[in-house]
Design an enzyme around this catalytic site. Structure first.
Site, PDB file in Angstrom:
ATOM      1  N   ASN A   1       0.835  -1.199   0.000  1.00 34.97           N
ATOM      2  CA  ASN A   1       0.000   0.000   0.000  1.00 34.97           C
ATOM      3  C   ASN A   1       0.873   1.253   0.000  1.00 34.97           C
ATOM      4  O   ASN A   1       2.025   1.211  -0.426  1.00 34.97           O
ATOM      5  CB  ASN A   1      -1.020  -0.016   1.137  1.00 34.97           C
ATOM      6  CG  ASN A   1      -2.360   0.595   0.718  1.00 34.97           C
ATOM      7  OD1 ASN A   1      -2.425   1.734   0.266  1.00 34.97           O
ATOM      8  ND2 ASN A   1      -3.423  -0.175   0.860  1.00 34.97           N
ATOM      9  N   ARG A   2       0.359   2.360   0.495  1.00 32.65           N
ATOM     10  CA  ARG A   2       0.979   3.661   0.250  1.00 32.65           C
ATOM     11  C   ARG A   2       1.693   4.221   1.482  1.00 32.65           C
ATOM     12  O   ARG A   2       1.245   4.032   2.605  1.00 32.65           O
ATOM     13  CB  ARG A   2      -0.077   4.665  -0.226  1.00 32.65           C
ATOM     14  CG  ARG A   2      -0.684   4.291  -1.570  1.00 32.65           C
ATOM     15  CD  ARG A   2      -1.911   5.109  -1.879  1.00 32.65           C
ATOM     16  NE  ARG A   2      -2.428   4.799  -3.224  1.00 32.65           N
ATOM     17  CZ  ARG A   2      -3.283   3.816  -3.483  1.00 32.65           C
ATOM     18  NH1 ARG A   2      -3.737   3.032  -2.497  1.00 32.65           N
ATOM     19  NH2 ARG A   2      -3.693   3.600  -4.718  1.00 32.65           N
TER      20      ARG A   2
ATOM     21  N   HIS B   1       3.353   0.151  -2.742  1.00 32.35           N
ATOM     22  CA  HIS B   1       3.724  -1.265  -2.820  1.00 32.35           C
ATOM     23  C   HIS B   1       5.238  -1.488  -2.891  1.00 32.35           C
ATOM     24  O   HIS B   1       5.731  -2.318  -3.657  1.00 32.35           O
ATOM     25  CB  HIS B   1       3.053  -1.925  -4.018  1.00 32.35           C
ATOM     26  CG  HIS B   1       1.557  -2.037  -3.891  1.00 32.35           C
ATOM     27  ND1 HIS B   1       0.919  -2.145  -2.678  1.00 32.35           N
ATOM     28  CD2 HIS B   1       0.582  -2.058  -4.840  1.00 32.35           C
ATOM     29  CE1 HIS B   1      -0.387  -2.241  -2.881  1.00 32.35           C
ATOM     30  NE2 HIS B   1      -0.628  -2.183  -4.167  1.00 32.35           N
TER      31      HIS B   1
ATOM     32  N   HIS C   1      -1.380  -9.769  -3.735  1.00 31.95           N
ATOM     33  CA  HIS C   1      -2.206  -8.876  -4.540  1.00 31.95           C
ATOM     34  C   HIS C   1      -2.975  -9.636  -5.631  1.00 31.95           C
ATOM     35  O   HIS C   1      -3.057  -9.179  -6.775  1.00 31.95           O
ATOM     36  CB  HIS C   1      -1.325  -7.789  -5.174  1.00 31.95           C
ATOM     37  CG  HIS C   1      -2.043  -6.517  -5.489  1.00 31.95           C
ATOM     38  ND1 HIS C   1      -3.006  -6.416  -6.471  1.00 31.95           N
ATOM     39  CD2 HIS C   1      -1.934  -5.271  -4.946  1.00 31.95           C
ATOM     40  CE1 HIS C   1      -3.446  -5.174  -6.534  1.00 31.95           C
ATOM     41  NE2 HIS C   1      -2.814  -4.450  -5.623  1.00 31.95           N
ATOM     42  N   THR C   2      -3.570 -10.753  -5.267  1.00 31.21           N
ATOM     43  CA  THR C   2      -4.334 -11.520  -6.238  1.00 31.21           C
ATOM     44  C   THR C   2      -5.643 -10.826  -6.598  1.00 31.21           C
ATOM     45  O   THR C   2      -6.327 -10.282  -5.737  1.00 31.21           O
ATOM     46  CB  THR C   2      -4.617 -12.930  -5.706  1.00 31.21           C
ATOM     47  OG1 THR C   2      -3.383 -13.659  -5.665  1.00 31.21           O
ATOM     48  CG2 THR C   2      -5.597 -13.684  -6.576  1.00 31.21           C
ATOM     49  N   TYR C   3      -5.982 -10.874  -7.875  1.00 34.20           N
ATOM     50  CA  TYR C   3      -7.241 -10.355  -8.402  1.00 34.20           C
ATOM     51  C   TYR C   3      -8.202 -11.532  -8.558  1.00 34.20           C
ATOM     52  O   TYR C   3      -7.984 -12.419  -9.387  1.00 34.20           O
ATOM     53  CB  TYR C   3      -7.033  -9.706  -9.766  1.00 34.20           C
ATOM     54  CG  TYR C   3      -6.297  -8.390  -9.766  1.00 34.20           C
ATOM     55  CD1 TYR C   3      -6.955  -7.198 -10.051  1.00 34.20           C
ATOM     56  CD2 TYR C   3      -4.926  -8.329  -9.524  1.00 34.20           C
ATOM     57  CE1 TYR C   3      -6.289  -5.981 -10.088  1.00 34.20           C
ATOM     58  CE2 TYR C   3      -4.241  -7.122  -9.559  1.00 34.20           C
ATOM     59  CZ  TYR C   3      -4.927  -5.949  -9.842  1.00 34.20           C
ATOM     60  OH  TYR C   3      -4.250  -4.757  -9.876  1.00 34.20           O
TER      61      TYR C   3
ATOM     62  N   ASP D   1     -11.392   1.221  -3.197  1.00 34.93           N
ATOM     63  CA  ASP D   1      -9.951   1.069  -2.951  1.00 34.93           C
ATOM     64  C   ASP D   1      -9.722   1.552  -1.527  1.00 34.93           C
ATOM     65  O   ASP D   1      -9.117   2.595  -1.293  1.00 34.93           O
ATOM     66  CB  ASP D   1      -9.144   1.870  -3.964  1.00 34.93           C
ATOM     67  CG  ASP D   1      -7.661   1.499  -3.960  1.00 34.93           C
ATOM     68  OD1 ASP D   1      -7.286   0.544  -3.238  1.00 34.93           O
ATOM     69  OD2 ASP D   1      -6.881   2.159  -4.661  1.00 34.93           O
TER      70      ASP D   1
ATOM     71  N   GLN E   1      -7.500  -4.412   2.477  1.00 33.05           N
ATOM     72  CA  GLN E   1      -7.779  -3.462   1.409  1.00 33.05           C
ATOM     73  C   GLN E   1      -8.717  -4.115   0.397  1.00 33.05           C
ATOM     74  O   GLN E   1      -8.429  -5.177  -0.152  1.00 33.05           O
ATOM     75  CB  GLN E   1      -6.478  -3.035   0.703  1.00 33.05           C
ATOM     76  CG  GLN E   1      -6.655  -1.907  -0.300  1.00 33.05           C
ATOM     77  CD  GLN E   1      -6.607  -0.532   0.345  1.00 33.05           C
ATOM     78  OE1 GLN E   1      -6.336  -0.405   1.542  1.00 33.05           O
ATOM     79  NE2 GLN E   1      -6.830   0.509  -0.434  1.00 33.05           N
TER      80      GLN E   1
ATOM     81  N   GLU F   1      -6.745  -7.608  -0.010  1.00 32.01           N
ATOM     82  CA  GLU F   1      -5.352  -7.585   0.417  1.00 32.01           C
ATOM     83  C   GLU F   1      -5.262  -7.434   1.936  1.00 32.01           C
ATOM     84  O   GLU F   1      -5.532  -6.363   2.477  1.00 32.01           O
ATOM     85  CB  GLU F   1      -4.618  -6.437  -0.273  1.00 32.01           C
ATOM     86  CG  GLU F   1      -4.729  -6.437  -1.782  1.00 32.01           C
ATOM     87  CD  GLU F   1      -4.443  -5.073  -2.375  1.00 32.01           C
ATOM     88  OE1 GLU F   1      -3.315  -4.574  -2.172  1.00 32.01           O
ATOM     89  OE2 GLU F   1      -5.347  -4.497  -3.011  1.00 32.01           O
TER      90      GLU F   1
END
Length: 358
Positions: free
Chosen positions: A86-87, A112, A188-190, A258, A295, A323
């Protein structure tokens, strides 16, 4: 196939530095299958059955390793993300009185782990077939100063596939350092449980075990507040259809979700975090974690520029990421759960993904 399943390893290609990229296939007797690669310690595929017993791949990814070598072709698809997921606001924080500066790769922020984080690194792999099921442990040494982070960090990520009583993919993270640093690891799987990547996840139902969330400013940086989810777009405690929630709160959710939510219960204990369901196929995914946060990201920046498995174009809202993590920008928010890791301490986190059909 043994009672514990099988584990196959094959050469998949060559990384930009000339090293061998391998593909690891974990299978259970009931048919569930997971594929992994040592590039980015990445989850490439997850095959699980629908209510009719038909297997389908429920994650976005690529057919060839080259797709994972750049953020232009792989926006963290299935990757292990670090050193800080993340940020981090402004790409800087103060650690033990010293200002740490990081490279910026998300406008004025660091995302990330920076422009060349763990997802773009080659990891060492140790595949093992255990009595419980197949597993692969990926490890790497992140040197002091990599992407600006202090301390030499040794990190391990273990993927384990078991079948008792339902197919479960467990991810266990571990890290040690020789100098004070910050660590926040995630996957970070979609996910698209329809197993039809041309379909959007607007028809998925999501339940979150979260009573609070961390409101964020533009750019995804938390304000520092921890707010109750009641009467907000983040109230998924009773479950909501993603598309309906996004339409109902369109003015407050430009692009989609998000957002970081606070997982109910004490961090450090494995507890339920989310349930994702696809009513049409009957597939259901339950996420549990020891991490303090989660997330929810609805693939808002997928814009058709990325082509995945079978030539399928990934469209906006074509998947959802769940996440498990520490809160964004925690190094700059002292009242958030700490991400500081000191010599002699061990960073540990676990997340499980359990698959059922309804």
């Amino acid at each position: 196939m043994s009672a514990a399943g099988t584990l196959d390893t094959r050469r998949w290609g060559v990384a930009p530095g000339g090293q061998e990229v391998c593909l690891y296939t974990l299978r259970l007797p009931g048919g569930a299958q997971v594929t992994l690669t040592n590039f980015g310690a990445t989850l490439v595929g997850v095959q699980v059955p629908d209510r009719e017993g038909v297997l389908g791949d429920v994650v976005l990814g690529h057919d060839r390793p080259e797709g994972y070598f750049s953020h232009d072709t792989s926006p963290y698809l299935g990757a292990t993300v670090g050193r800080y997921a993340n940020r981090i606001a402004g790409g800087r924080f103060v650690l033990d009185g010293r200002v740490v500066e990081l490279p910026l790769n998300d406008g004025p922020h660091t995302l990330h782990g920076g422009p060349h984080g763990f997802d773009l690194r080659l990891w060492q792999a140790r595949p093992v077939l255990t009595p419980e099921g197949p597993q692969v442990t990926f490890s790497r040494l992140s040197p002091h100063g990599e992407e600006g982070f202090p301390g030499t960090l040794r990190v391990w990520v273990t993927y384990s596939l078991t079948a008792d009583p339902h197919p479960t993919l467990s991810l266990t993270y571990r890290a040690e350092t020789d100098a004070a640093t910050v660590v926040n690891l995630t996957n970070h799987t979609y996910w698209n449980l329809s197993a039809a990547p041309q379909s959007l996840v607007l028809d998925h139902d999501l339940t979150l075990h979260a009573d609070h969330y961390t409101p964020a400013l533009a750019g995804g940086i938390p304000t520092g507040e921890v707010r109750a989810v009641g009467d907000t777009p983040l109230d998924f405690r009773a479950g909501q259809r993603l598309g309906e929630a996004m339409a109902r709160h369109a003015a407050e959710l430009p692009g989609g979700y998000d957002h970081n939510v606070v997982v109910r219960g004490p961090a450090g204990t494995l507890r339920p975090a989310a349930v994702l369901r696809h009513p049409a196929s009957g597939r259901e995914l339950t996420v549990a974690t020891t991490a303090p946060g989660l997330q929810v990201y609805t693939g808002n920046f997928l814009d058709g520029a990325v082509t995945g498995k079978g030539g399928q174009v990934h469209a906006r809202h074509g998947a959802v990421c769940l996440e498990t993590q520490h809160f964004p920008n925690s190094p700059n928010q002292p009242h958030f759960p700490s991400t500081r890791l000191a010599p002699g301490e061990v960073y540990e986190s676990q997340t499980t993904f359990t698959f059922r059909t309804r």
